[in-house]
Design a protein around this motif. Structure first.
Motif, PDB file in Angstrom:
ATOM      1  N   GLY A  65       6.843  57.883  41.320  1.00 25.88           N
ATOM      2  CA  GLY A  65       7.417  56.658  41.862  1.00 25.88           C
ATOM      3  C   GLY A  65       8.920  56.749  41.709  1.00 25.88           C
ATOM      4  N   LEU A  66       9.657  56.625  42.807  1.00 23.76           N
ATOM      5  CA  LEU A  66      11.107  56.818  42.781  1.00 23.76           C
ATOM      6  C   LEU A  66      11.818  55.588  43.322  1.00 23.76           C
ATOM      7  N   ALA A  85       3.186  49.207  52.688  1.00 21.13           N
ATOM      8  CA  ALA A  85       3.441  50.466  53.386  1.00 21.13           C
ATOM      9  C   ALA A  85       3.209  51.679  52.489  1.00 21.13           C
ATOM     10  N   ALA A  86       3.280  51.474  51.173  1.00 19.89           N
ATOM     11  CA  ALA A  86       3.061  52.578  50.230  1.00 19.89           C
ATOM     12  C   ALA A  86       1.635  52.621  49.703  1.00 19.89           C
ATOM     13  N   ARG A 131       7.165  48.827  45.026  1.00 11.87           N
ATOM     14  CA  ARG A 131       6.769  49.870  45.987  1.00 11.87           C
ATOM     15  C   ARG A 131       6.604  51.219  45.280  1.00 11.87           C
ATOM     16  N   ALA A 132       7.490  51.516  44.323  1.00 13.67           N
ATOM     17  CA  ALA A 132       7.393  52.776  43.595  1.00 13.67           C
ATOM     18  C   ALA A 132       6.109  52.855  42.768  1.00 13.67           C
ATOM     19  N   ASP A 136       0.347  54.219  41.961  1.00 14.03           N
ATOM     20  CA  ASP A 136      -0.069  54.482  40.576  1.00 14.03           C
ATOM     21  C   ASP A 136       0.465  55.837  40.100  1.00 14.03           C
ATOM     22  N   PRO A 137       1.776  56.011  40.080  1.00 13.86           N
ATOM     23  CA  PRO A 137       2.356  57.319  39.760  1.00 13.86           C
ATOM     24  C   PRO A 137       2.173  57.693  38.294  1.00 13.86           C
ATOM     25  N   ASP A 138       2.323  58.980  38.028  1.00 12.47           N
ATOM     26  CA  ASP A 138       2.284  59.485  36.652  1.00 12.47           C
ATOM     27  C   ASP A 138       3.643  59.393  35.983  1.00 12.47           C
ATOM     28  N   VAL A 139       4.707  59.224  36.773  1.00 13.51           N
ATOM     29  CA  VAL A 139       6.049  59.082  36.225  1.00 13.51           C
ATOM     30  C   VAL A 139       6.869  58.196  37.156  1.00 13.51           C
ATOM     31  N   LEU A 140       7.724  57.357  36.558  1.00 10.53           N
ATOM     32  CA  LEU A 140       8.603  56.483  37.328  1.00 10.53           C
ATOM     33  C   LEU A 140      10.038  56.973  37.152  1.00 10.53           C
TER      34      LEU A 140
END
Length: 230
Positions: A65-66, A85-86, A131-132, A136-140
């Motif tokens: 997630g960026l 949208a994500a 949105r990032a 469900d990212p592993d890193v932000l």
């Protein structure tokens, strides 16, 4: 580059250093938007990049997630639309509710139908964070996320970021030029210069006990040291 970084789940690592030191480039390398000449990038047991082994996963295959400094929101979409949208990985009938959940998480419930032009800078930043988190990212990864807001809003967003850390247990890597911000938010501070890690440790330790004159220069602490000597 000769940067070495480690960030555990639930922790926040702040990257600091002068302009051009490689802070944002490191975030782009983690996200897959920049290909280093050498090195290795791994997250949650998965290897995303390994120059020796020829591994280089494209951005869409990295669980990242960026949040960009400019937020990069779609101006023609509402706050909810930007988040939805994500959420293409979810079934269509689940996306709206998940989008609303994420906006509630960043304290934007009630503003779902506003477009970015009708939101304050702090509110736009919250949409970008929601949105990032949508995949469900592993890193932000946060690239100077508070630089475009006023000091009062920044303090409030700092508090909300601390709340968010308690709700989502993942590593957070943040680029900032503000040492006070880094000291207040980070568990670990990493000082960079010319793409090289100079010193890493707890913010209080790094800021009070720089290990070299080069670290002092990178942190712009030379004048304080010289004043103490006088």
């Amino acid at each position: 580059m000769a940067a070495e970084l480690v960030c555990a789940p639930g922790k926040l690592l702040a990257l600091v250093g002068p302009s051009g030191s490689g802070k944002s480039t490191i975030l782009r390398a983690i996200a897959g938007l920049y290909r280093p000449g050498h090195g290795r990038i791994a997250c949650n047991g998965a290897v995303w990049f390994d120059a020796e082994k020829g591994i280089d996963l494209p951005p869409h295959r990295r669980s990242v997630g960026l949040v960009f400094q400019s937020y990069a929101l779609f101006p023609h979409m509402t706050a909810l639309g930007n988040v939805v949208a994500a959420l293409g990985h979810l079934p269509p009938d689940a996306r709206i509710e998940r989008g609303r959940e994420l906006l509630r998480l960043v304290h934007l419930d009630g503003l779902e139908e506003r477009r970015p032009s009708a939101l304050s800078g702090g509110q736009q930043q919250r949409v970008a964070v929601a949105r990032a988190l949508a995949r469900d990212p592993d890193v932000l990864l946060l690239d100077e996320p508070f630089s475009a807001v006023d000091r009062r809003t920044r303090r409030r967003l700092h508090s909300e970021l601390q709340e968010l850390r308690a709700a989502v247990s993942m590593p957070i890597v943040m680029v900032t030029h503000d040492l006070d911000e880094a000291a207040a938010l980070a568990d670990v501070l990493c000082v960079l210069d010319q793409g090289e890690t100079l010193q890493t440790g707890r913010p209080s330790d790094v800021l009070s006990r720089p290990t070299s004159e080069r670290v002092r220069e990178a942190l712009d602490l030379r004048s304080e040291v010289e004043h103490e000597r006088v």
